[in-house]
Design a protein around this motif. Structure first.
Motif, PDB file in Angstrom:
ATOM      1  N   ARG A  15     118.088   9.588  -8.296  1.00 58.66           N
ATOM      2  CA  ARG A  15     117.931   8.130  -8.354  1.00 58.66           C
ATOM      3  C   ARG A  15     119.242   7.445  -7.979  1.00 58.66           C
ATOM      4  O   ARG A  15     119.248   6.486  -7.208  1.00 58.66           O
ATOM      5  CB  ARG A  15     117.486   7.718  -9.757  1.00 58.66           C
ATOM      6  CG  ARG A  15     117.230   6.232  -9.875  1.00 58.66           C
ATOM      7  CD  ARG A  15     116.824   5.835 -11.270  1.00 58.66           C
ATOM      8  NE  ARG A  15     116.477   4.421 -11.292  1.00 58.66           N
ATOM      9  CZ  ARG A  15     116.370   3.715 -12.396  1.00 58.66           C
ATOM     10  NH1 ARG A  15     116.552   4.291 -13.574  1.00 58.66           N
ATOM     11  NH2 ARG A  15     116.071   2.429 -12.333  1.00 58.66           N
ATOM     12  N   ASP A  16     120.336   7.930  -8.538  1.00 58.26           N
ATOM     13  CA  ASP A  16     121.646   7.347  -8.229  1.00 58.26           C
ATOM     14  C   ASP A  16     121.974   7.466  -6.740  1.00 58.26           C
ATOM     15  O   ASP A  16     122.698   6.629  -6.194  1.00 58.26           O
ATOM     16  CB  ASP A  16     122.741   8.018  -9.062  1.00 58.26           C
ATOM     17  CG  ASP A  16     122.646   7.676 -10.547  1.00 58.26           C
ATOM     18  OD1 ASP A  16     121.923   6.716 -10.908  1.00 58.26           O
ATOM     19  OD2 ASP A  16     123.289   8.384 -11.350  1.00 58.26           O
ATOM     20  N   ALA A  17     121.420   8.499  -6.080  1.00 56.37           N
ATOM     21  CA  ALA A  17     121.640   8.698  -4.643  1.00 56.37           C
ATOM     22  C   ALA A  17     120.656   7.907  -3.783  1.00 56.37           C
ATOM     23  O   ALA A  17     120.700   7.987  -2.556  1.00 56.37           O
ATOM     24  CB  ALA A  17     121.547  10.188  -4.307  1.00 56.37           C
ATOM     25  N   GLY A  18     119.738   7.153  -4.425  1.00 55.31           N
ATOM     26  CA  GLY A  18     118.841   6.286  -3.666  1.00 55.31           C
ATOM     27  C   GLY A  18     117.382   6.688  -3.631  1.00 55.31           C
ATOM     28  O   GLY A  18     116.571   5.998  -3.021  1.00 55.31           O
ATOM     29  N   LEU A  44     111.047   5.792   2.057  1.00 55.34           N
ATOM     30  CA  LEU A  44     112.205   6.120   1.248  1.00 55.34           C
ATOM     31  C   LEU A  44     111.918   7.438   0.554  1.00 55.34           C
ATOM     32  O   LEU A  44     110.771   7.873   0.466  1.00 55.34           O
ATOM     33  CB  LEU A  44     112.527   5.001   0.243  1.00 55.34           C
ATOM     34  CG  LEU A  44     111.409   4.469  -0.633  1.00 55.34           C
ATOM     35  CD1 LEU A  44     111.374   5.192  -1.965  1.00 55.34           C
ATOM     36  CD2 LEU A  44     111.674   2.995  -0.877  1.00 55.34           C
ATOM     37  N   GLU A  45     112.950   8.113   0.114  1.00 54.18           N
ATOM     38  CA  GLU A  45     112.761   9.397  -0.555  1.00 54.18           C
ATOM     39  C   GLU A  45     112.140   9.161  -1.929  1.00 54.18           C
ATOM     40  O   GLU A  45     112.570   8.273  -2.668  1.00 54.18           O
ATOM     41  CB  GLU A  45     114.099  10.108  -0.709  1.00 54.18           C
ATOM     42  CG  GLU A  45     113.980  11.476  -1.324  1.00 54.18           C
ATOM     43  CD  GLU A  45     115.314  12.192  -1.430  1.00 54.18           C
ATOM     44  OE1 GLU A  45     115.281  13.373  -1.801  1.00 54.18           O
ATOM     45  OE2 GLU A  45     116.362  11.590  -1.152  1.00 54.18           O
ATOM     46  N   VAL A  46     111.116   9.955  -2.252  1.00 52.95           N
ATOM     47  CA  VAL A  46     110.430   9.831  -3.528  1.00 52.95           C
ATOM     48  C   VAL A  46     110.486  11.169  -4.255  1.00 52.95           C
ATOM     49  O   VAL A  46     110.161  12.204  -3.676  1.00 52.95           O
ATOM     50  CB  VAL A  46     108.948   9.417  -3.347  1.00 52.95           C
ATOM     51  CG1 VAL A  46     108.231   9.370  -4.685  1.00 52.95           C
ATOM     52  CG2 VAL A  46     108.845   8.088  -2.635  1.00 52.95           C
ATOM     53  N   TRP A  47     110.886  11.124  -5.512  1.00 50.80           N
ATOM     54  CA  TRP A  47     110.825  12.286  -6.387  1.00 50.80           C
ATOM     55  C   TRP A  47     109.697  12.020  -7.381  1.00 50.80           C
ATOM     56  O   TRP A  47     109.756  11.053  -8.135  1.00 50.80           O
ATOM     57  CB  TRP A  47     112.149  12.489  -7.116  1.00 50.80           C
ATOM     58  CG  TRP A  47     113.229  13.089  -6.265  1.00 50.80           C
ATOM     59  CD1 TRP A  47     113.547  12.737  -4.989  1.00 50.80           C
ATOM     60  CD2 TRP A  47     114.128  14.118  -6.643  1.00 50.80           C
ATOM     61  NE1 TRP A  47     114.591  13.496  -4.546  1.00 50.80           N
ATOM     62  CE2 TRP A  47     114.976  14.355  -5.545  1.00 50.80           C
ATOM     63  CE3 TRP A  47     114.306  14.858  -7.797  1.00 50.80           C
ATOM     64  CZ2 TRP A  47     115.985  15.311  -5.577  1.00 50.80           C
ATOM     65  CZ3 TRP A  47     115.313  15.814  -7.837  1.00 50.80           C
ATOM     66  CH2 TRP A  47     116.137  16.042  -6.730  1.00 50.80           C
ATOM     67  N   HIS A  48     108.681  12.865  -7.349  1.00 50.00           N
ATOM     68  CA  HIS A  48     107.510  12.735  -8.223  1.00 50.00           C
ATOM     69  C   HIS A  48     107.623  13.814  -9.293  1.00 50.00           C
ATOM     70  O   HIS A  48     107.627  15.008  -8.974  1.00 50.00           O
ATOM     71  CB  HIS A  48     106.234  12.902  -7.391  1.00 50.00           C
ATOM     72  CG  HIS A  48     104.973  12.830  -8.172  1.00 50.00           C
ATOM     73  ND1 HIS A  48     103.797  13.368  -7.702  1.00 50.00           N
ATOM     74  CD2 HIS A  48     104.670  12.295  -9.368  1.00 50.00           C
ATOM     75  CE1 HIS A  48     102.839  13.163  -8.584  1.00 50.00           C
ATOM     76  NE2 HIS A  48     103.344  12.515  -9.614  1.00 50.00           N
ATOM     77  N   ALA A  49     107.735  13.392 -10.550  1.00 58.06           N
ATOM     78  CA  ALA A  49     107.930  14.341 -11.639  1.00 58.06           C
ATOM     79  C   ALA A  49     106.819  14.201 -12.677  1.00 58.06           C
ATOM     80  O   ALA A  49     106.212  13.141 -12.825  1.00 58.06           O
ATOM     81  CB  ALA A  49     109.286  14.109 -12.300  1.00 58.06           C
ATOM     82  N   ASP A  50     106.579  15.279 -13.390  1.00 54.38           N
ATOM     83  CA  ASP A  50     105.645  15.297 -14.510  1.00 54.38           C
ATOM     84  C   ASP A  50     106.411  15.896 -15.692  1.00 54.38           C
ATOM     85  O   ASP A  50     106.758  17.072 -15.679  1.00 54.38           O
ATOM     86  CB  ASP A  50     104.417  16.133 -14.178  1.00 54.38           C
ATOM     87  CG  ASP A  50     103.367  16.128 -15.272  1.00 54.38           C
ATOM     88  OD1 ASP A  50     103.750  16.068 -16.461  1.00 54.38           O
ATOM     89  OD2 ASP A  50     102.178  16.210 -14.952  1.00 54.38           O
ATOM     90  N   PRO A  53     114.951   1.798  -2.809  1.00 53.96           N
ATOM     91  CA  PRO A  53     115.704   2.972  -3.253  1.00 53.96           C
ATOM     92  C   PRO A  53     116.250   2.764  -4.667  1.00 53.96           C
ATOM     93  O   PRO A  53     116.738   1.686  -5.006  1.00 53.96           O
ATOM     94  CB  PRO A  53     116.849   3.065  -2.236  1.00 53.96           C
ATOM     95  CG  PRO A  53     116.290   2.427  -1.006  1.00 53.96           C
ATOM     96  CD  PRO A  53     115.430   1.294  -1.512  1.00 53.96           C
ATOM     97  N   GLY A  54     116.127   3.805  -5.486  1.00 47.93           N
ATOM     98  CA  GLY A  54     116.632   3.753  -6.843  1.00 47.93           C
ATOM     99  C   GLY A  54     115.662   3.195  -7.868  1.00 47.93           C
ATOM    100  O   GLY A  54     115.971   3.160  -9.063  1.00 47.93           O
ATOM    101  N   ASP A  55     114.484   2.753  -7.447  1.00 42.34           N
ATOM    102  CA  ASP A  55     113.506   2.226  -8.402  1.00 42.34           C
ATOM    103  C   ASP A  55     112.927   3.361  -9.243  1.00 42.34           C
ATOM    104  O   ASP A  55     112.816   4.508  -8.792  1.00 42.34           O
ATOM    105  CB  ASP A  55     112.371   1.493  -7.689  1.00 42.34           C
ATOM    106  CG  ASP A  55     112.763   0.087  -7.262  1.00 42.34           C
ATOM    107  OD1 ASP A  55     113.779  -0.443  -7.770  1.00 42.34           O
ATOM    108  OD2 ASP A  55     112.049  -0.489  -6.429  1.00 42.34           O
TER     109      ASP A  55
END
Length: 151
Positions: free
Chosen positions: A99-102, A74-80, A26-28
């Motif tokens: 990211r700060d939330a994990g 873990l939760e993943v946010w995928h951005a472009d 988390p947070g990577d």
């Protein structure tokens, strides 16, 4: 700290994604760079799958939506961020807060916004000829991630 790996086949890219998924916490922050067609989205899809997202879930480039989220190990946010111009625009997307939330962040075209995303990133620069990926850690957590990749 840096390393370069050959990615001559799709299988090699999937193997790298599985190694990254095993070490991701988390947070990577993973930043993917490289020309169009270098495999950024393919690597992203393989990583999201390796984290446990079902094959029935579409994993595509968020080029127009800018951000897709996935619930996995873990939760993943995928951005472009290809079309994003400024730091304030990045702030509006909520990536740093996630990211700060994990959440782990997987950001295509994000290297120029490393500071806005919280720094301490593992930068993956994909090349087409030959197909390789250069991995470079910009902080202590990213160095630990790179050092901890299973062989």
């Amino acid at each position: 700290m840096s390393s370069t790996l050959a990615l001559p086949t799709r299988g090699a890219t999937i193997a790298l994604a599985r190694r990254l998924a095993a070490a991701l916490a988390p947070g990577d922050l993973l930043l993917l760079e490289g020309p169009l067609g270098a495999g950024k989205t393919y690597l992203s899809r393989a990583l999201v799958r390796a984290l446990g997202v079902d094959r029935r879930t579409r994993v595509t480039s968020p080029t127009f939506a800018l951000v897709h989220t996935y619930a996995a190990r873990l939760e993943v946010w995928h951005a472009d961020l290809y079309r994003v111009i400024s730091g304030p625009e990045v702030d509006e997307l909520g990536l740093r807060a996630a990211r700060d939330a994990g959440a782990a962040l997987l950001v295509e075209w994000g290297a120029r916004f490393c500071r806005e995303l919280g720094g301490d990133a593992l930068l993956l620069t994909l090349s087409v000829e030959p197909r390789t990926v250069a991995l470079e850690a910009s902080g202590p957590r990213a160095r630990a991630l790179l050092e901890g990749l299973p062989r």
